[in-house]
Design a protein around this motif. Structure first.
Motif, PDB file in Angstrom:
ATOM      1  N   GLU A 124       3.307   0.853 -36.094  1.00 22.07           N
ATOM      2  CA  GLU A 124       3.024   0.893 -37.529  1.00 22.07           C
ATOM      3  C   GLU A 124       3.109  -0.501 -38.128  1.00 22.07           C
ATOM      4  O   GLU A 124       2.271  -0.894 -38.951  1.00 22.07           O
ATOM      5  CB  GLU A 124       4.009   1.825 -38.242  1.00 22.07           C
ATOM      6  CG  GLU A 124       3.796   3.288 -37.955  1.00 22.07           C
ATOM      7  CD  GLU A 124       4.919   4.159 -38.505  1.00 22.07           C
ATOM      8  OE1 GLU A 124       5.835   3.630 -39.184  1.00 22.07           O
ATOM      9  OE2 GLU A 124       4.880   5.380 -38.244  1.00 22.07           O
ATOM     10  N   PHE A 125       4.122  -1.255 -37.727  1.00 17.69           N
ATOM     11  CA  PHE A 125       4.286  -2.610 -38.232  1.00 17.69           C
ATOM     12  C   PHE A 125       3.107  -3.493 -37.823  1.00 17.69           C
ATOM     13  O   PHE A 125       2.540  -4.204 -38.643  1.00 17.69           O
ATOM     14  CB  PHE A 125       5.605  -3.196 -37.723  1.00 17.69           C
ATOM     15  CG  PHE A 125       5.815  -4.639 -38.096  1.00 17.69           C
ATOM     16  CD1 PHE A 125       5.963  -5.006 -39.419  1.00 17.69           C
ATOM     17  CD2 PHE A 125       5.849  -5.616 -37.116  1.00 17.69           C
ATOM     18  CE1 PHE A 125       6.147  -6.331 -39.768  1.00 17.69           C
ATOM     19  CE2 PHE A 125       6.027  -6.942 -37.460  1.00 17.69           C
ATOM     20  CZ  PHE A 125       6.181  -7.305 -38.785  1.00 17.69           C
ATOM     21  N   ARG A 131      -3.892  -4.947 -40.893  1.00 16.59           N
ATOM     22  CA  ARG A 131      -4.591  -4.578 -42.121  1.00 16.59           C
ATOM     23  C   ARG A 131      -4.406  -5.644 -43.189  1.00 16.59           C
ATOM     24  O   ARG A 131      -5.342  -5.988 -43.908  1.00 16.59           O
ATOM     25  CB  ARG A 131      -4.082  -3.227 -42.639  1.00 16.59           C
ATOM     26  CG  ARG A 131      -4.629  -2.051 -41.872  1.00 16.59           C
ATOM     27  CD  ARG A 131      -4.318  -0.744 -42.584  1.00 16.59           C
ATOM     28  NE  ARG A 131      -2.899  -0.550 -42.885  1.00 16.59           N
ATOM     29  CZ  ARG A 131      -2.024  -0.008 -42.035  1.00 16.59           C
ATOM     30  NH1 ARG A 131      -2.404   0.412 -40.850  1.00 16.59           N
ATOM     31  NH2 ARG A 131      -0.761   0.128 -42.389  1.00 16.59           N
ATOM     32  N   THR A 132      -3.213  -6.197 -43.306  1.00 14.40           N
ATOM     33  CA  THR A 132      -2.934  -7.223 -44.299  1.00 14.40           C
ATOM     34  C   THR A 132      -3.770  -8.465 -44.019  1.00 14.40           C
ATOM     35  O   THR A 132      -4.373  -9.042 -44.921  1.00 14.40           O
ATOM     36  CB  THR A 132      -1.438  -7.589 -44.296  1.00 14.40           C
ATOM     37  OG1 THR A 132      -0.693  -6.424 -44.578  1.00 14.40           O
ATOM     38  CG2 THR A 132      -1.125  -8.667 -45.310  1.00 14.40           C
ATOM     39  N   ARG A 133      -3.831  -8.848 -42.772  1.00 17.44           N
ATOM     40  CA  ARG A 133      -4.579 -10.047 -42.400  1.00 17.44           C
ATOM     41  C   ARG A 133      -6.065  -9.847 -42.665  1.00 17.44           C
ATOM     42  O   ARG A 133      -6.746 -10.758 -43.098  1.00 17.44           O
ATOM     43  CB  ARG A 133      -4.357 -10.341 -40.914  1.00 17.44           C
ATOM     44  CG  ARG A 133      -5.009 -11.635 -40.448  1.00 17.44           C
ATOM     45  CD  ARG A 133      -4.860 -11.787 -38.988  1.00 17.44           C
ATOM     46  NE  ARG A 133      -5.316 -10.534 -38.377  1.00 17.44           N
ATOM     47  CZ  ARG A 133      -5.773 -10.387 -37.176  1.00 17.44           C
ATOM     48  NH1 ARG A 133      -5.809 -11.398 -36.380  1.00 17.44           N
ATOM     49  NH2 ARG A 133      -6.183  -9.242 -36.702  1.00 17.44           N
ATOM     50  N   LEU A 134      -6.577  -8.663 -42.436  1.00 14.70           N
ATOM     51  CA  LEU A 134      -8.010  -8.408 -42.607  1.00 14.70           C
ATOM     52  C   LEU A 134      -8.405  -8.278 -44.075  1.00 14.70           C
ATOM     53  O   LEU A 134      -9.555  -8.540 -44.433  1.00 14.70           O
ATOM     54  CB  LEU A 134      -8.416  -7.123 -41.846  1.00 14.70           C
ATOM     55  CG  LEU A 134      -8.277  -7.203 -40.333  1.00 14.70           C
ATOM     56  CD1 LEU A 134      -8.601  -5.859 -39.718  1.00 14.70           C
ATOM     57  CD2 LEU A 134      -9.172  -8.284 -39.753  1.00 14.70           C
TER      58      LEU A 134
END
Length: 139
Positions: A124-125, A131-134
């Motif tokens: 999950e991490f 997702r944050t980077r994208l």
């Protein structure tokens, strides 16, 4: 396995254990080679390799060497039992050994569940980082 006794290097390759670790297990009495070459070099039987695999599988679950020794001893006693011989176990002793093996089985299952939960949190991490980077745009 071939049934032919193996040298330590072959055992290391099959078990994916370093030679040093195998020797440490020998020194601790967990696995003792059951055979020897004509030159006196230790050789390992299928049973020895199976025993090493038990040790290898217990280690990542956090079992200590003493716990591993206790389980192996119980398994050895149960495996050596032959009805009607001097190896036949008293019913209470047999029940105690079986209970000990079951406790380790339960402890292993609990530790596997804990590891699965940790792995799930780690995945999950990693996904959240991905997702944050994208979705983050440069300033």
């Amino acid at each position: 396995m071939t049934g032919e006794p193996l040298q330590i290097g072959e055992v290391a390759a099959r078990t994916e254990l370093p030679l040093r670790t195998i020797r440490q297990y020998e020194d601790n009495g967990l696995v003792v080679p059951s055979a020897a070459s004509p030159g006196g070099f230790p050789l390992y039987t299928d049973a020895d390799v199976s025993r090493l695999m038990v040790v290898r599988r217990m280690k990542p679950l956090g079992f200590t060497l003493d716990e591993t020794r206790e389980l192996l001893t119980a398994m050895d006693r149960l495996a050596a039992e032959r009805a009607g011989t001097d190896t036949e176990l008293d019913p209470d002793e047999r029940a105690g050994l079986l209970a000990r093996v079951r406790r380790y089985e339960q402890a292993a299952a609990e530790r596997v569940a804990e590891l699965r939960a940790q792995l799930s949190r780690a995945e999950e991490f990693a996904d959240s980082l991905r997702r944050t980077r994208l979705t983050t745009t440069p300033a």
